[in-house]
Write a protein that holds these residues in place. Sequence first.
Motif, PDB file in Angstrom:
ATOM      1  N   ALA A  34       1.139  -1.274  -0.098  1.00 39.32           N
ATOM      2  CA  ALA A  34       0.072  -0.011   0.080  1.00 39.32           C
ATOM      3  C   ALA A  34       0.756   1.190   0.517  1.00 39.32           C
ATOM      4  O   ALA A  34       2.075   1.195   0.831  1.00 39.32           O
ATOM      5  CB  ALA A  34      -1.115   0.218   1.435  1.00 39.32           C
ATOM      6  N   ARG A  35       0.888   2.608  -0.624  1.00 37.73           N
ATOM      7  CA  ARG A  35       1.364   3.632  -0.665  1.00 37.73           C
ATOM      8  C   ARG A  35       0.118   4.647  -0.380  1.00 37.73           C
ATOM      9  O   ARG A  35      -0.510   4.680  -0.911  1.00 37.73           O
ATOM     10  CB  ARG A  35       1.451   3.554  -2.247  1.00 37.73           C
ATOM     11  N   ILE A  36       0.144   5.467   0.652  1.00 37.30           N
ATOM     12  CA  ILE A  36      -0.610   6.504   1.835  1.00 37.30           C
ATOM     13  C   ILE A  36       0.130   8.259   1.051  1.00 37.30           C
ATOM     14  O   ILE A  36       1.030   8.405   1.618  1.00 37.30           O
ATOM     15  CB  ILE A  36      -0.857   6.405   2.934  1.00 37.30           C
ATOM     16  N   PHE A  37      -0.333   7.913  -0.542  1.00 32.44           N
ATOM     17  CA  PHE A  37      -0.340   9.622  -0.706  1.00 32.44           C
ATOM     18  C   PHE A  37      -1.017  10.939   0.266  1.00 32.44           C
ATOM     19  O   PHE A  37      -1.907  11.006   0.112  1.00 32.44           O
ATOM     20  CB  PHE A  37      -0.016   9.728  -2.426  1.00 32.44           C
ATOM     21  N   VAL A  38       0.151  12.304   0.395  1.00 34.28           N
ATOM     22  CA  VAL A  38      -0.387  13.298   0.760  1.00 34.28           C
ATOM     23  C   VAL A  38      -0.250  14.313  -0.176  1.00 34.28           C
ATOM     24  O   VAL A  38       1.509  14.140  -0.199  1.00 34.28           O
ATOM     25  CB  VAL A  38       0.033  13.306   2.250  1.00 34.28           C
ATOM     26  N   ARG A  39      -1.188  15.056  -0.911  1.00 32.21           N
ATOM     27  CA  ARG A  39      -0.366  16.474  -1.807  1.00 32.21           C
ATOM     28  C   ARG A  39       0.193  17.399  -0.398  1.00 32.21           C
ATOM     29  O   ARG A  39      -0.364  18.391  -0.335  1.00 32.21           O
ATOM     30  CB  ARG A  39      -2.031  17.065  -2.229  1.00 32.21           C
ATOM     31  N   ALA A  40       1.105  17.332  -0.295  1.00 30.77           N
ATOM     32  CA  ALA A  40       1.927  17.673   0.685  1.00 30.77           C
ATOM     33  C   ALA A  40       3.261  17.259   0.195  1.00 30.77           C
ATOM     34  O   ALA A  40       4.071  16.705   1.559  1.00 30.77           O
ATOM     35  CB  ALA A  40       1.707  18.111   2.372  1.00 30.77           C
ATOM     36  N   GLY A  41       4.220  17.698  -0.002  1.00 30.90           N
ATOM     37  CA  GLY A  41       5.358  18.084  -0.567  1.00 30.90           C
ATOM     38  C   GLY A  41       6.475  18.447  -0.136  1.00 30.90           C
ATOM     39  O   GLY A  41       6.124  20.034   0.675  1.00 30.90           O
ATOM     40  N   SER A  42       7.549  19.234  -0.554  1.00 29.99           N
ATOM     41  CA  SER A  42       8.614  20.355  -0.689  1.00 29.99           C
ATOM     42  C   SER A  42       7.584  21.047  -1.050  1.00 29.99           C
ATOM     43  O   SER A  42       8.228  22.381  -0.739  1.00 29.99           O
ATOM     44  CB  SER A  42       9.922  19.974  -0.915  1.00 29.99           C
ATOM     45  N   CYS A  43       6.867  21.545  -2.066  1.00 23.54           N
ATOM     46  CA  CYS A  43       6.444  22.685  -3.238  1.00 23.54           C
ATOM     47  C   CYS A  43       5.631  22.971  -1.731  1.00 23.54           C
ATOM     48  O   CYS A  43       5.633  24.531  -2.185  1.00 23.54           O
ATOM     49  CB  CYS A  43       6.074  21.835  -3.601  1.00 23.54           C
ATOM     50  N   ASN A  44       5.012  22.223  -0.345  1.00 25.12           N
ATOM     51  CA  ASN A  44       3.856  23.680   0.601  1.00 25.12           C
ATOM     52  C   ASN A  44       4.375  23.979   1.849  1.00 25.12           C
ATOM     53  O   ASN A  44       3.941  24.399   2.669  1.00 25.12           O
ATOM     54  CB  ASN A  44       2.975  22.431   0.772  1.00 25.12           C
ATOM     55  N   GLU A  45       6.385  24.291   1.728  1.00 24.01           N
ATOM     56  CA  GLU A  45       6.969  24.477   2.390  1.00 24.01           C
ATOM     57  C   GLU A  45       7.154  25.549   2.609  1.00 24.01           C
ATOM     58  O   GLU A  45       7.148  26.728   1.384  1.00 24.01           O
ATOM     59  CB  GLU A  45       8.342  24.070   2.643  1.00 24.01           C
ATOM     60  N   ASN A  46       6.571  26.819   3.211  1.00 20.21           N
ATOM     61  CA  ASN A  46       7.915  28.002   3.192  1.00 20.21           C
ATOM     62  C   ASN A  46       8.869  27.946   2.686  1.00 20.21           C
ATOM     63  O   ASN A  46       9.914  27.326   3.626  1.00 20.21           O
ATOM     64  CB  ASN A  46       7.190  28.705   4.469  1.00 20.21           C
TER      65      ASN A  46
END
Length: 424
Positions: A34-46
């Motif tokens: 299983a792979r649980i993906f969240v739309r939250a990578g380094s692009c979402n950081e300040n």
Amino acid sequence: MTTLLQKSPMHRTVLNNGIVVLVAENPAADIIAARIFVRAGSCNENRELAGLAHLLSAVMTKGCDGLSSLEIAEIVESVGASLSADAGTDYFLLSFKTVTSDFGEILTLAGRILRSPTFPETQVELERRLALQDIRSQKEQPFTVAFEQMRQVMYQNHPYSMSVLGDETTMSRLTREDLVEYHQTYFRPDNVVISIAGRVTPTDAVALVEEVFGDWQPTTQALPILNLPEIKVEPQVRVKPVQTQQSIVMLGYLGTSVSSIDYAPLKLLCTYLGNGLSSRLFVELREKRGLAYEVSAFYSTRLFPASFVVYIGTAPENTSIALEGLRTEVDLLSTTEVSESALQAAKNKILGQYALGKQTNGQIAQIYGWYEILGLGIDFDTRFQELIAAVSAQDAIAAACKYLKEPYLSLVGQEEAINRAIAS
């Protein structure tokens, strides 16, 4: 709502709370991945908190609601399962693999880790120190140094300019509170894709996910809108003198995102140029001219415009001639059509490698979940293959003319050698 797309092994279901569940039933082995993906990578950081998603992935599995790091490890290892977390530029990922009979137990554990991590202060401190060691050790690898300076000049203040690890300054200032805030902001059911492949029916898998995650409710607050700066193409030269036995010569071009019509032609050109021992760069610069210790090209699949990079590792005295050779090979793509046979060979290679990359349950769960989280949809699996097959020699030359004209240049090596290369 469940749909089975034509030619896709994936059943897609959307739960009432917004979680997208993908299931591929594969009874061949008694294993489920299983792979649980969240739309939250380094692009979402300040920018001043670069490295936050990476630190979160390192600390995530080190404690959750009622369980210590050791207890989590014992649950996973007692059934011979594996569980890990990872962060990329465009997404966060929690992966696990288990025998079928233990799937429910490990999915439940993954749910607790995902929803209620405790981020123990001692673990945050330990993982931050390890990340800082990684950042420092990368400064001793000429290829990484060359790519780092290329990325920074190419992307300026866009998040893609930074390593997923951030840098020493940003990693040093991250706190537990930053992790908690990032987690509370992005880890919510309507921002999650769960992709499962193995010996389980779609009905059973969805029921288990519903059992573990069904009571998780999205907040009423809207997700932050990614407001990223426009990437201006302003090719420049960057050099870094280093006492090393080889020069790294790197040319970079700003390509496109995966959703662009030019993505497939560029992907094919990258394969033709620099993928494997039969590639154009390998044959011309290594086999025929003996210039390269290593020579390659890469063009990543990204949500935002990705860099198209060719590089060569060469002896210091060959730096100038290797740079000239690289430029010549890339420039040829804009002036000379790739022959039909070479184009077909590149298509066969890319599609063959793509098929081989979907052999295991883990690979199947990964690729479909990744397409879903990028917003491409699971039918992109079929579409990608059709897009590659449809690229003509005219498409390839048009893409080269549009994107591969004036390169960013990054050089790392002995000072005299790299200065001579620029001067010439």
